[in-house]
Design an enzyme around this catalytic site. Structure first.
Site, PDB file in Angstrom:
ATOM      1  N   LYS A 114       0.749  -1.240  -0.038  1.00  0.00           N
ATOM      2  CA  LYS A 114       0.035  -0.140   0.112  1.00  0.00           C
ATOM      3  C   LYS A 114       0.780   0.984   0.182  1.00  0.00           C
ATOM      4  O   LYS A 114       0.517   2.255  -0.842  1.00  0.00           O
ATOM      5  CB  LYS A 114      -0.879  -0.199   1.142  1.00  0.00           C
ATOM      6  CG  LYS A 114      -1.925  -0.851   0.927  1.00  0.00           C
ATOM      7  CD  LYS A 114      -3.122  -0.711   1.835  1.00  0.00           C
ATOM      8  CE  LYS A 114      -4.382  -1.908   1.590  1.00  0.00           C
ATOM      9  NZ  LYS A 114      -5.599  -1.642   2.353  1.00  0.00           N
ATOM     10  N   LYS A 197      -5.398  -9.848  -6.198  1.00  0.00           N
ATOM     11  CA  LYS A 197      -6.531 -10.087  -5.335  1.00  0.00           C
ATOM     12  C   LYS A 197      -7.694  -9.167  -5.503  1.00  0.00           C
ATOM     13  O   LYS A 197      -7.278  -8.025  -6.219  1.00  0.00           O
ATOM     14  CB  LYS A 197      -6.143 -10.058  -4.063  1.00  0.00           C
ATOM     15  CG  LYS A 197      -6.892  -9.191  -3.056  1.00  0.00           C
ATOM     16  CD  LYS A 197      -6.363  -9.214  -1.724  1.00  0.00           C
ATOM     17  CE  LYS A 197      -6.449  -7.952  -0.974  1.00  0.00           C
ATOM     18  NZ  LYS A 197      -7.113  -7.466   0.197  1.00  0.00           N
ATOM     19  N   LYS A 200     -11.138  -3.670  -2.868  1.00  0.00           N
ATOM     20  CA  LYS A 200     -11.841  -2.392  -2.614  1.00  0.00           C
ATOM     21  C   LYS A 200     -10.894  -1.224  -3.491  1.00  0.00           C
ATOM     22  O   LYS A 200     -11.564  -0.489  -4.083  1.00  0.00           O
ATOM     23  CB  LYS A 200     -12.246  -1.845  -1.405  1.00  0.00           C
ATOM     24  CG  LYS A 200     -13.163  -2.995  -0.648  1.00  0.00           C
ATOM     25  CD  LYS A 200     -13.727  -2.427   0.809  1.00  0.00           C
ATOM     26  CE  LYS A 200     -13.966  -3.459   1.570  1.00  0.00           C
ATOM     27  NZ  LYS A 200     -12.443  -3.372   2.622  1.00  0.00           N
TER      28      LYS A 200
HETATM   29  N1  AQP Z   1     -10.087 -11.010  -2.826  1.00  0.00           N
HETATM   30  C1  AQP Z   1     -10.493 -11.480  -1.679  1.00  0.00           C
HETATM   31  N2  AQP Z   1     -10.377 -12.848  -1.557  1.00  0.00           N
HETATM   32  C2  AQP Z   1     -11.006 -13.582  -0.487  1.00  0.00           C
HETATM   33  N3  AQP Z   1     -10.870 -12.746   0.751  1.00  0.00           N
HETATM   34  C3  AQP Z   1     -10.805 -11.470   0.735  1.00  0.00           C
HETATM   35  N4  AQP Z   1     -10.642 -10.508   1.523  1.00  0.00           N
HETATM   36  C4  AQP Z   1     -10.349  -9.318   1.195  1.00  0.00           C
HETATM   37  N5  AQP Z   1     -10.212  -9.472  -0.290  1.00  0.00           N
HETATM   38  C5  AQP Z   1     -10.363 -10.686  -0.437  1.00  0.00           C
HETATM   39  C6  AQP Z   1     -10.941 -10.581   2.970  1.00  0.00           C
HETATM   40  O1  AQP Z   1     -12.162  -9.754   3.345  1.00  0.00           O
HETATM   41  C7  AQP Z   1     -12.004  -9.377   4.612  1.00  0.00           C
HETATM   42  C8  AQP Z   1     -12.233  -7.926   4.944  1.00  0.00           C
HETATM   43  O2  AQP Z   1     -11.134  -7.393   4.232  1.00  0.00           O
HETATM   44  P1  AQP Z   1     -11.025  -5.789   4.639  1.00  0.00           P
HETATM   45  O3  AQP Z   1     -12.005  -4.911   4.407  1.00  0.00           O
HETATM   46  O4  AQP Z   1     -10.369  -5.675   6.053  1.00  0.00           O
HETATM   47  O5  AQP Z   1      -9.465  -5.254   3.929  1.00  0.00           O
HETATM   48  P2  AQP Z   1      -8.738  -6.120   2.966  1.00  0.00           P
HETATM   49  O6  AQP Z   1      -8.387  -7.620   3.196  1.00  0.00           O
HETATM   50  O7  AQP Z   1      -7.522  -5.185   2.536  1.00  0.00           O
HETATM   51  O8  AQP Z   1      -9.426  -5.919   1.485  1.00  0.00           O
HETATM   52  P3  AQP Z   1      -9.526  -5.086   0.485  1.00  0.00           P
HETATM   53  O9  AQP Z   1     -10.683  -5.321  -0.449  1.00  0.00           O
HETATM   54  O10 AQP Z   1      -8.375  -5.251  -0.539  1.00  0.00           O
HETATM   55  O11 AQP Z   1      -9.654  -3.651   1.092  1.00  0.00           O
HETATM   56  P4  AQP Z   1      -8.737  -2.375   0.921  1.00  0.00           P
HETATM   57  O12 AQP Z   1      -8.809  -2.321  -0.422  1.00  0.00           O
HETATM   58  O13 AQP Z   1      -9.642  -1.146   1.421  1.00  0.00           O
HETATM   59  O14 AQP Z   1      -7.537  -2.660   1.664  1.00  0.00           O
HETATM   60  C9  AQP Z   1     -10.519 -10.005   5.209  1.00  0.00           C
HETATM   61  O15 AQP Z   1     -10.787 -11.043   6.005  1.00  0.00           O
HETATM   62  C10 AQP Z   1      -9.809 -10.357   3.878  1.00  0.00           C
HETATM   63  O16 AQP Z   1      -8.972 -11.441   4.229  1.00  0.00           O
END
Ligand code: AQP
Length: 386
Positions: A114, A197, A200
């Site tokens: 990030k 992956k 968001k």
């Molecule tokens: N692509 C994915 N496949 C499976 N699990 C996923 N998770 C996120 N992306 C995938 C799981 O969703 C939960 C919540 O995630 P988060 O909101 O805390 O943040 P993250 O893991 O960083 O997900 P994002 O979508 O990539 O969010 P941003 O972009 O805001 O950082 C977690 O259990 C995660 O493992």
């Protein structure tokens, strides 16, 4: 027999969760409500580690909670709360920060990824210490298991290390949490870049399927998902990452094994396969989308549900912190509450937990006198009513 406890959190960093969040986390959360003592949080304090707008965060925290209830979280069977409503998360984060080595924190790959995007200079210290706040989230509730996607494995390892380190230095306090990761859904990938992956913050609009997307948009995105030139539906992570990702999504949502689905479509091309998958995802998400809209229409009920969740989570967190503060050598800062109107002190749960005995109420100066191991001391008391 007492049930094992699960804790997990999700960030309100977008106007909708996505298919990866749903399969990798939210659906597990719903399923685990029956077999576990389940505590879940919309982790809004994690969401401020990147630049943000307060009004957007306020809205997204509610949208996140509404989606979770709409997806099947039941306040009768789990606790769901907003992280910032339980201040003990920040307090424990500080204590754990003082137990974490700089080099140890610097090895976290999510920070590297990030911060690489905006440059290390522009990254906040909060983004750097994010995994320590995550450890605090988990350890406050003595969680046995943490349902997450694969991207969180390294952070969970840090939570385990910090629990063990604290226990070793100060005496057994924390449960050492285990990851609960279902390999089949632990990394749902971007529809346009099936080696990355679904995320968001980094997926393009065409690469991500949102839980709140219109059915037509869902079908269109799946129809346009990147595949390959072979026209055979089969699992092959290396040679066919796009088709393999779609097969995993199909299997997870239908309950059918991926091999059976692959055999059904064989080498007939991807058209029918994508069409059926588009319908399956759209049909799964449509009722969640409708329920989310209804919940958001009734903002007062949503606020009440979150406040009640914070009250229940806070009661556990306060107990943990009373023990942690005592073990760390801090005097109790808030020992009891009293009501100005009644001039009577209420319950003093922290006194009981930390082997302190209440000796006197000094309501005139807003303190109480207590003894601990033969030593008499005094602590402030905060009025509930002005
Ligand atoms: N692509 C994915 N496949 C499976 N699990 C996923 N998770 C996120 N992306 C995938 C799981 O969703 C939960 C919540 O995630 P988060 O909101 O805390 O943040 P993250 O893991 O960083 O997900 P994002 O979508 O990539 O969010 P941003 O972009 O805001 O950082 C977690 O259990 C995660 O493992």
């Amino acid at each position: 027999m007492t049930m094992r406890r699960v804790f997990s959190g999700i960030q309100p960093t977008a106007d909708s969760f996505h298919l990866g969040n749903y399969l990798g986390a939210v659906r597990q959360w719903v399923d685990l409500q029956d077999s576990r003592d389940a505590i879940y949080s919309v982790v809004d304090m994690h969401a401020i580690t990147m630049p943000y707008d307060p009004e957007t965060l306020r809205r997204r925290t509610k949208v996140a909670a509404a989606q979770l209830f709409a997806a099947g979280l039941d306040p009768e069977r789990c606790i769901l709360f907003a992280q910032s409503q339980v201040p003990e998360h920040a307090e424990l984060c500080w204590i754990l920060s003082c137990l974490t080595g700089f080099g140890e924190a610097n090895r976290m790959t999510q920070f590297k990824d990030k911060s690489a995007k905006g440059g290390a200079e522009a990254s906040s210290v909060g983004l750097f210490t994010y995994p320590i706040l995550q450890a605090a989230d988990i350890l406050l509730y003595h969680a046995d298991e943490v349902p997450v996607g694969e991207d969180q494995r390294q952070h969970l390892e840090l939570s385990r290390t910090l629990a063990q380190r604290f226990n070793h230095r100060f005496g057994k306090t924390f449960t050492v949490p285990a990851p609960y990761i279902l390999p089949a859904v632990s990394k749902i990938t971007d529809l346009q870049d099936p080696t990355a992956k679904m995320s968001k913050s980094s997926s393009s609009p065409q690469g991500i399927i949102d839980l709140l997307d219109e059915p037509a948009a869902i079908r269109r995105k799946i129809n346009r998902a990147v595949t390959d030139a072979e026209s055979v539906v089969r699992v092959d992570d290396d040679a066919k990452p796009g088709v393999t990702n779609l097969l995993r999504i199909y299997a997870a949502l239908s309950g059918d094994p991926a091999g059976d689905i692959a055999a059904r479509y064989g080498d007939a091309g991807y058209g029918g396969f994508k069409k059926d998958l588009g319908n399956l995802v759209a049909d799964t998400f449509a009722p969640i989308r409708e329920r989310t809209a209804k919940l958001l229409d009734d903002g007062d009920t949503l606020d009440r549900l979150l406040a009640d969740g914070a009250r229940r989570a806070g009661a556990i967190a306060k107990q943990t912190m009373a023990e942690v503060r005592d073990k760390c050598g801090f005097p109790p800062a808030i020992l009891a509450f009293y009501s100005e109107r009644s001039r009577l002190f209420g319950h003093c749960p922290r006194l009981l937990i930390c082997n302190r005995t209440l000796l006197a109420n000094h309501t005139d100066r807003g303190t109480i006198q207590y003894s601990r191991a033969g030593n008499v001391s005094e602590a402030p008391v905060f009025p509930l009513e002005a």
